[in-house]
Motif scaffolding. Structure first.
Motif, PDB file in Angstrom:
ATOM      1  N   SER A 308      -9.970  -1.234  -6.146  1.00 33.86           N
ATOM      2  CA  SER A 308     -10.703  -0.832  -4.936  1.00 33.86           C
ATOM      3  C   SER A 308     -11.821   0.148  -5.287  1.00 33.86           C
ATOM      4  O   SER A 308     -12.863   0.176  -4.627  1.00 33.86           O
ATOM      5  CB  SER A 308      -9.749  -0.210  -3.912  1.00 33.86           C
ATOM      6  N   SER A 352      -9.226   0.328   0.359  1.00 37.05           N
ATOM      7  CA  SER A 352      -7.853   0.136  -0.096  1.00 37.05           C
ATOM      8  C   SER A 352      -7.305  -1.169   0.456  1.00 37.05           C
ATOM      9  O   SER A 352      -7.201  -1.338   1.681  1.00 37.05           O
ATOM     10  CB  SER A 352      -6.963   1.301   0.378  1.00 37.05           C
ATOM     11  N   GLN A 353      -6.986  -2.076  -0.436  1.00 38.97           N
ATOM     12  CA  GLN A 353      -6.424  -3.367  -0.025  1.00 38.97           C
ATOM     13  C   GLN A 353      -5.212  -3.154   0.871  1.00 38.97           C
ATOM     14  O   GLN A 353      -5.149  -3.654   1.977  1.00 38.97           O
ATOM     15  CB  GLN A 353      -6.058  -4.131  -1.303  1.00 38.97           C
ATOM     16  N   SER A 354      -4.254  -2.386   0.376  1.00 39.65           N
ATOM     17  CA  SER A 354      -2.996  -2.182   1.111  1.00 39.65           C
ATOM     18  C   SER A 354      -3.164  -1.221   2.278  1.00 39.65           C
ATOM     19  O   SER A 354      -2.403  -1.259   3.236  1.00 39.65           O
ATOM     20  CB  SER A 354      -1.934  -1.623   0.168  1.00 39.65           C
ATOM     21  N   THR A 357      -2.347   3.375  -0.209  1.00 37.30           N
ATOM     22  CA  THR A 357      -2.375   4.077  -1.493  1.00 37.30           C
ATOM     23  C   THR A 357      -2.427   5.594  -1.271  1.00 37.30           C
ATOM     24  O   THR A 357      -3.332   6.107  -0.603  1.00 37.30           O
ATOM     25  CB  THR A 357      -3.574   3.587  -2.334  1.00 37.30           C
ATOM     26  N   ALA A 405      -4.858  -7.240  -8.170  1.00 35.24           N
ATOM     27  CA  ALA A 405      -5.780  -7.582  -7.080  1.00 35.24           C
ATOM     28  C   ALA A 405      -6.772  -8.620  -7.602  1.00 35.24           C
ATOM     29  O   ALA A 405      -7.410  -8.419  -8.635  1.00 35.24           O
ATOM     30  CB  ALA A 405      -6.513  -6.332  -6.633  1.00 35.24           C
ATOM     31  N   GLU A 493      -4.054  -4.795 -17.504  1.00 33.53           N
ATOM     32  CA  GLU A 493      -2.817  -4.727 -16.725  1.00 33.53           C
ATOM     33  C   GLU A 493      -2.004  -6.005 -16.779  1.00 33.53           C
ATOM     34  O   GLU A 493      -0.780  -5.968 -16.622  1.00 33.53           O
ATOM     35  CB  GLU A 493      -3.098  -4.347 -15.265  1.00 33.53           C
TER      36      GLU A 493
END
Ligand code: F6R
Length: 613
Positions: A308, A352-354, A357, A405, A493
Motif C-alpha cells: 500500500s 490500506s487494502q484491509s 493495518t 497483495a 516475500e
C-alpha cells in the motif's frame, strides 16, 4: 466482488443446494448473506450482515423451503455491510427480488431518477435500483424478459444478476455484463451462479455466459437473448447446446477457479478487478470531493505499509506530474517522526487494502488529532479505516485471499490515478476535457493487464527456473521506481529471494559495488525515463545479467545482447504502465516460489492483515 447463485428444480426444496453453493462462493465476499425463495408465487427474503455460518444460524435459513431460490454473499461496494444493504433487494411491493455482483456506474443519476418517480428505495445499494427499473417495465405491462432488457439497457457498469419474479414461480431470470456468470444444467434442475464451484454439487454441465446475454431458466428449459445495438435477439437452441461443456475439475481445484493457488488466481483476476475499480471510481463524486480537499490543503501526506505504501508512492508521482501538487509519502510506521509538521486542514491519504493495518490506523488517528482531514483508500467497506476516515474511496478489487497483495495493488493504483487526475482538474492543471481524456485512457487498463499477464507468463516461468540467484536488483526511475519496489517485495516475500529495489540513478553511489559476473539486475523502464538505457549498459559492462522490462511502444537506445535481454510488455503510455509492468514480477515471484516448493498463498512469518505494531 460478490457471489451469486440461483437454483430452480422440478420438485423438492432447493434451499440446501443454494446454501451449499453459497459456502463455496464465500471467498468472493463475506460481509453479508441473503436468500430469497419463490414459494408458490410469493417471494420470501431473509438476509443480514455477517458471515454465512452466522447468518444461517441466526436467521434459520435452513428452514426456508422452495423449489426456486436465489442467494448472495456480499463484498460491499455501495453502502455499508449492514442488514438493509445485504442482498437480495426488492422492488416497491416485493414482487421482484434480485442478487447482483458488479458495480453500476450511473448509480447516482438512476437513484435520483427513480426516487423522483416515487420509488421507495430502502437501501444505499446500486443493486436495488435494478429491481425498481424492472418493476417499471412490468407495471407498464411488458413481459418480464422485455422489462429486464429495458432495465439492463439503462445500466452503465458491470453486473451479473439472478432475479425472482413472484408471478413466475419456476423461473430465474439472469443477465451478465463484465461480471462472471455461468449456467448449470442438471436433471430436472437448472442453475445460475458466479462460478463453477458453486454448482459442482448440482451438475458438471456448464455454460459460460457472455457480456450482453440475459434470459431465464426453469427446471427444464433455458432461453438466452443477446443485447445488441438495435434491441435484442434470441440465441438458437443449437448454439446454446454447443456451448454447454462438461467440466472435470475437482472441488478443491474449482474453489480456486481451476488455479492451483489463490495468488495466481488473483493475479489473473486483475483485469476483472480493474474493470470493477474503474466502473466504481471513474465518475464517483467522492473522488472529486477528495481531489478538492487535496488541492486546498496546505500539506498532503500519503501513508501506507508494504504494498500500500508502494501504491502511495505511485500516487505521489502522478499527483506531482499531473496536478503539480507536492505530497509527502510515508511508510505508516514512520508517521510519528513527521507528526509535528501536521496541522489543521492538511490532508492524509491513507492507503490500506484491509483497512485494518495497525500502523496505518495509528498514523491516521494521530494526524486526525492534529486537525488533518483523512481520505481512506481501502478494499473493505466498514473497515476501521473506512470508519475513521472523513472520506473513503473504495478500490472494489473483491476479497484477496493470498497473503501477497496482487490485484489490490493495481486497483489501489487505479483509484489513486483517478484521484490525481481529478486533483489536476480541480487545480486547473488539466481542463475538464483533458481530465476526461486522461480518465478515459484508464478504461484500457483491464485489457493492458490482461495482455501483460499473457506476455509475462512464459518469461516469468522461464526465468524462475534459473535456480542459482542469491540476490537480485530491481531498478527503476520515475514511475518505474515504485513498480520496482513492489516487484522486489513480491520476490522477497513469496520466493524468499533477496531482492533490492532502488532508483537506478543511485547505482554509482554505492550499490553497483555488489555487481559481478552473472549478477541479476531487472530494470523497469517507464516512458518517463529513457535514460535507464544507460543504467542497463553500466550494469552489463560489469558483467550483470540485465533484464529490461519495457513497454513495447517505448523507444529505448538499447539492443538485446548477450548481457542484456529486453522483455517487451504492452504499451499505451504512462498512465497504463503500472498495469503493463507489474504482473511480470508477481508471476516471477509466484513461479519461483512454486518451483522452490514454497506455498505462495501463505508465506512464512507473514499474515494477511497486520493488526499489531
Ligand atoms: C505485501 C503485502 C503487505 C501489505 C501491508 C499493508 O504483499 O500484502 O505488504 O501491503 O501489510 O496491508 P494493508 O494494505 O492491508 O494495509
Amino acid at each position: 466482488m460478490c457471489g451469486i447463485i440461483g437454483v430452480t428444480a422440478r420438485d423438492g426444496n432447493v434451499v440446501p443446494l443454494v446454501l451449499e453453493g453459497l459456502e463455496r462462493l464465500e471467498y468472493r465476499g463475506y460481509d453479508s448473506v441473503g436468500v430469497a425463495v419463490n414459494a408458490g408465487g410469493r417471494i420470501l427474503v431473509r438476509k443480514a450482515s455477517g458471515k454465512l455460518a452466522d447468518v444461517r444460524r441466526r436467521l434459520a435459513l435452513d428452514s426456508l423451503v422452495g423449489s426456486t431460490a436465489i442467494g448472495h454473499t456480499r463484498w460491499a461496494t455501495h453502502g455499508a455491510p449492514n442488514d438493509v444493504n445485504a442482498h437480495p433487494h426488492e422492488d416497491c411491493d416485493g414482487s421482484i427480488a434480485l442478487v447482483h455482483n458488479g458495480v453500476i456506474r450511473n448509480y447516482a443519476s438512476l437513484r435520483e431518477e427513480l426516487a423522483s418517480r416515487g420509488h421507495r428505495l430502502r437501501s444505499e445499494t446500486d443493486t436495488e435500483l435494478i429491481a425498481h427499473l424492472i418493476e417499471e417495465g412490468v407495471k407498464a405491462g411488458l413481459p418480464v424478459i422485455e422489462a429486464l432488457a429495458g432495465a439492463i439497457s439503462r445500466l452503465d457498469g458491470s453486473y451479473a444478476l439472478a432475479i425472482l419474479v413472484a408471478g413466475e414461480p419456476g423461473r430465474i431470470y439472469f443477465a451478465r455484463m463484465r461480471s462472471p456468470l455461468i449456467l448449470g444444467f442438471g436433471e430436472g434442475v437448472n442453475a445460475v451462479a458466479s462460478d463453477i464451484p458453486a454448482l459442482l454439487h448440482l451438475t458438471r454441465r456448464i455454460m459460460t455466459l457472455e457480456d450482453g446475454e440475459f434470459g431465464w431458466i426453469s427446471p427444464d428449459r433455458v432461453e438466452i437473448y443477446r443485447l445488441g445495438a438495435g434491441g435484442y435477439e434470441r440465441l438458437k437452441a443449437i448454439e446454446v447446446q454447443a456451448r454447454v461443456k462438461t467440466v472435470e475439475w475437482t472441488l478443491e481445484k474449482a474453489s480456486k477457479g481451476g488455479y492451483p493457488h489463490f495468488m495466481i488466481k488473483e493475479i489473473y483476476e486483475q483485469p476483472q478487478a480493474l474493470q470493477d475499480t474503474y466502473n466504481g471510481a471513474v465518475e464517483a463524486p467522492e473522488v472529486s470531493r477528495a481531489a478538492r480537499l487535496i488541492v486546498e490543503a496546505p500539506r498532503v501526506y500519503v501513508v501506507g505499509a508494504g504494498t500500500s505504501y508502494h501504491a502511495g508512492l505511485v500516487f505521489s508521482y502522478y499527483l506531482s506530474r499531473l496536478a503539480g501538487v507536492a505530497s509527502i509519502p510515508l511508510i505508516s510506521s514512520e508517521f510519528k517522526f513527521y507528526e509535528s509538521t501536521v496541522g489543521e486542514g492538511d490532508v492524509v491519504v491513507a492507503v490500506s487494502q484491509s483497512g485494518e493495518t495497525y500502523d496505518t490506523l495509528e498514523a491516521v488517528r494521530a494526524y486526525k488529532a492534529r486537525g488533518a482531514v483523512v481520505i481512506g483508500v481501502t478494499n473493505v467497506v466498514g473497515s476501521a479505516l473506512d470508519r475513521l476516515g472523513d472520506l473513503t474511496l473504495y478500490i472494489r478489487a473483491g476479497p484477496e485471499i493470498g497473503v501477497a497483495a496482487t490485484k489490490t495493488f493495481t486497483s489501489q493504483v487505479m483509484v489513486l490515478q483517478l484521484l490525481a487526475i481529478r486533483a489536476a482538474e480541480a487545480r486547473g492543471a488539466l481542463d475538464p476535457s483533458e481530465a476526461r481524456e486522461k480518465a478515459g485512457i484508464l478504461a484500457a487498463a483491464p485489457q493492458v493487464a490482461s495482455e501483460a499477464i499473457r506476455s509475462s507468463e512464459p518469461l516469468a516461468k522461464l526465468l524462475a527456473s534459473r535456480g542459482n540467484w542469491r540476490s537480485i536488483y530491481v531498478l527503476g526511475r520515475g514511475l518505474g521506481y515504485p513498480i520496482a519496489k513492489e516487484g522486489a517485495l513480491k520476490i522477497k516475500e513469496i520466493a524468499y529471494l533477496h531482492a533490492e529495489a532502488y532508483p537506478a540513478g543511485e547505482s554509482k553511489h554505492g550499490p553497483i559495488a555488489l555487481v559481478e559476473d552473472g549478477f541479476p539486475v531487472f530494470l523497469v523502464a517507464t516512458s518517463d525515463s529513457p535514460e535507464i538505457a544507460g543504467n542497463a549498459l553500466e550494469m552489463a559492462a560489469r558483467g550483470a545479467d540485465v533484464m529490461v522490462l519495457k513497454p513495447s511502444d517505448m523507444e529505448l537506445d538499447l539492443k538485446s545482447s548477450e548481457r542484456i535481454r529486453i522483455l517487451s510488455m504492452p504499451g499505451g503510455g504512462l498512465l497504463l504502465e503500472p498495469y503493463s509492468l507489474t504482473p511480470f514480477f508477481q508471476l516471477l515471484a509466484y513461479y519461483k516460489a512454486v518451483q522452490s516448493g514454497y506455498d505462495p498463498d501463505k508465506p512464512r512469518n507473514l499474515a494477511k492483515t497486520v493488526t499489531v505494531e
